[in-house]
Write an enzyme that holds these catalytic residues in place. Sequence first.
Site, PDB file in Angstrom:
ATOM      1  N   LYS A 100      30.091  33.974  35.912  1.00 34.25           N
ATOM      2  CA  LYS A 100      29.854  32.884  37.019  1.00 34.25           C
ATOM      3  C   LYS A 100      30.711  33.153  38.329  1.00 34.25           C
ATOM      4  CE  LYS A 100      33.172  32.104  33.908  1.00 34.25           C
ATOM      5  NZ  LYS A 100      33.513  31.331  32.602  1.00 34.25           N
ATOM      6  N   GLY A 182      39.672  32.035  22.147  1.00 34.53           N
ATOM      7  CA  GLY A 182      38.703  32.871  23.091  1.00 34.53           C
ATOM      8  C   GLY A 182      37.902  31.970  23.952  1.00 34.53           C
ATOM      9  N   LYS A 200      30.123  26.686  38.379  1.00 33.55           N
ATOM     10  CA  LYS A 200      28.888  26.350  37.746  1.00 33.55           C
ATOM     11  C   LYS A 200      28.012  25.175  38.303  1.00 33.55           C
ATOM     12  CE  LYS A 200      31.099  27.929  33.428  1.00 33.55           C
ATOM     13  NZ  LYS A 200      32.057  27.433  32.175  1.00 33.55           N
TER      14      LYS A 200
END
Length: 405
Positions: A100, A182, A200
């Site tokens: 991103k 994670g 985003k």
Amino acid sequence: MIGCAILGYGTVGSGVYNVIRSNCGLVNERAGDDIEVRRVLDLREFPGDPVESILTHDFEDIVNDPEVRIVVEVMGGLKPAFDFTKRCLEAGKNVCTSNKELVAEHGLELMRIARQNDVNYFFEASCGGGIPIIRALNDCLTADCVDEITGILNGTTNYILTQMTDEGADFDDVLKQAQEMGFAERDPSADIDAFDPARKIAILASIAFGSSVDYRDVYTEGIRDISAEDIQYAATLGYAVKLLASAVKSDDGVRAWVAPMLISPDHPLYSINGVMNAVYVHGNMLGDAVFTGAGAGSLPTASAVVADVIDAARHGGKRAYCGWKKDEKLTLASNEDIKRKFLVRIKTEDVGNATSVFAPEGFLDTITIGDLDDEVAFITPDLSEKDFEERANTFGKIVSRIRIG
Ligand code: HSE
């Protein structure tokens, strides 16, 4: 056979390899050809791992391999991902990414290079993890004029806020858990200071509105200052605290912001908890739609990347449509005149001053939270951002304030 290479064998890269291997039958069937992972690039060694024999430390092995037609870039960051992506596209390879940061910074340029080379640059996994929101905007909501996108676009902060709400857990402990699981970025500030959801929402707004939204122009406030007490106040009043990212189009332009907001149970994103993400979209014909799913994590993110690999295989030399295509920057309208209510916490001794400055309907002094019996809270009337800011400056001693969405 369609050769594929993976740049970066971390959380997402290993997930991509796993998805292609675990679901190989259906991936190949849907791609219309067999997808073969020929190379994996990483600086580290992976002794005993299934990719050991195809591991390379040299990007040239990939860019110069004519059999590699699709490259998965899941390295993250701008360097060397930008150069590697450009070189792959210029070499006539499709690129699919979850990066991103790179898409928000150079997405339009990379799509242009892809176009010039008759290949595609796909980035479904860059927003909302496994949720197919980019495909929905580009391929499904094409009959609508989209006028609002509001999302919970960061799994780490949603997980932190949920754990703080459900378990009364401490911010730092929950952040550590998210990193171990994670979800979190290596630099946690991208999550908790909300640059990640700002990128985003800028990407989604660029697709929905056609011109590039610079994430640096998006008003961005993270969750660093949200305390356990704020969450308890919110819960007592029936609200959930969520980090919302919005882009809203009206007659005088597009406004965008990312900030923690209090939302009530009738809000479409109220019950989105943990690492889940969700995106609310309003279209002028469709009305409301909500897309929800896992917003971070190895396999959900990899699922979206591999869907792009399949799409790239299906498209062959044809270019896919993307709504983000105008070679111009979208100048955002000011947020100053957005009107909303605010929940404000103050010290009890400042009630008189707050009454004259904010004119609230009443004070929530029945809430006793921990040792906070020296403070009260109130909800403001509808105030514009500018008006609230001016009154807050005049008042001077706010303990905390959160917008009500
Ligand atoms: N750190 C990001 C998140 C990963 O928590 O949502 C997915 O983009």
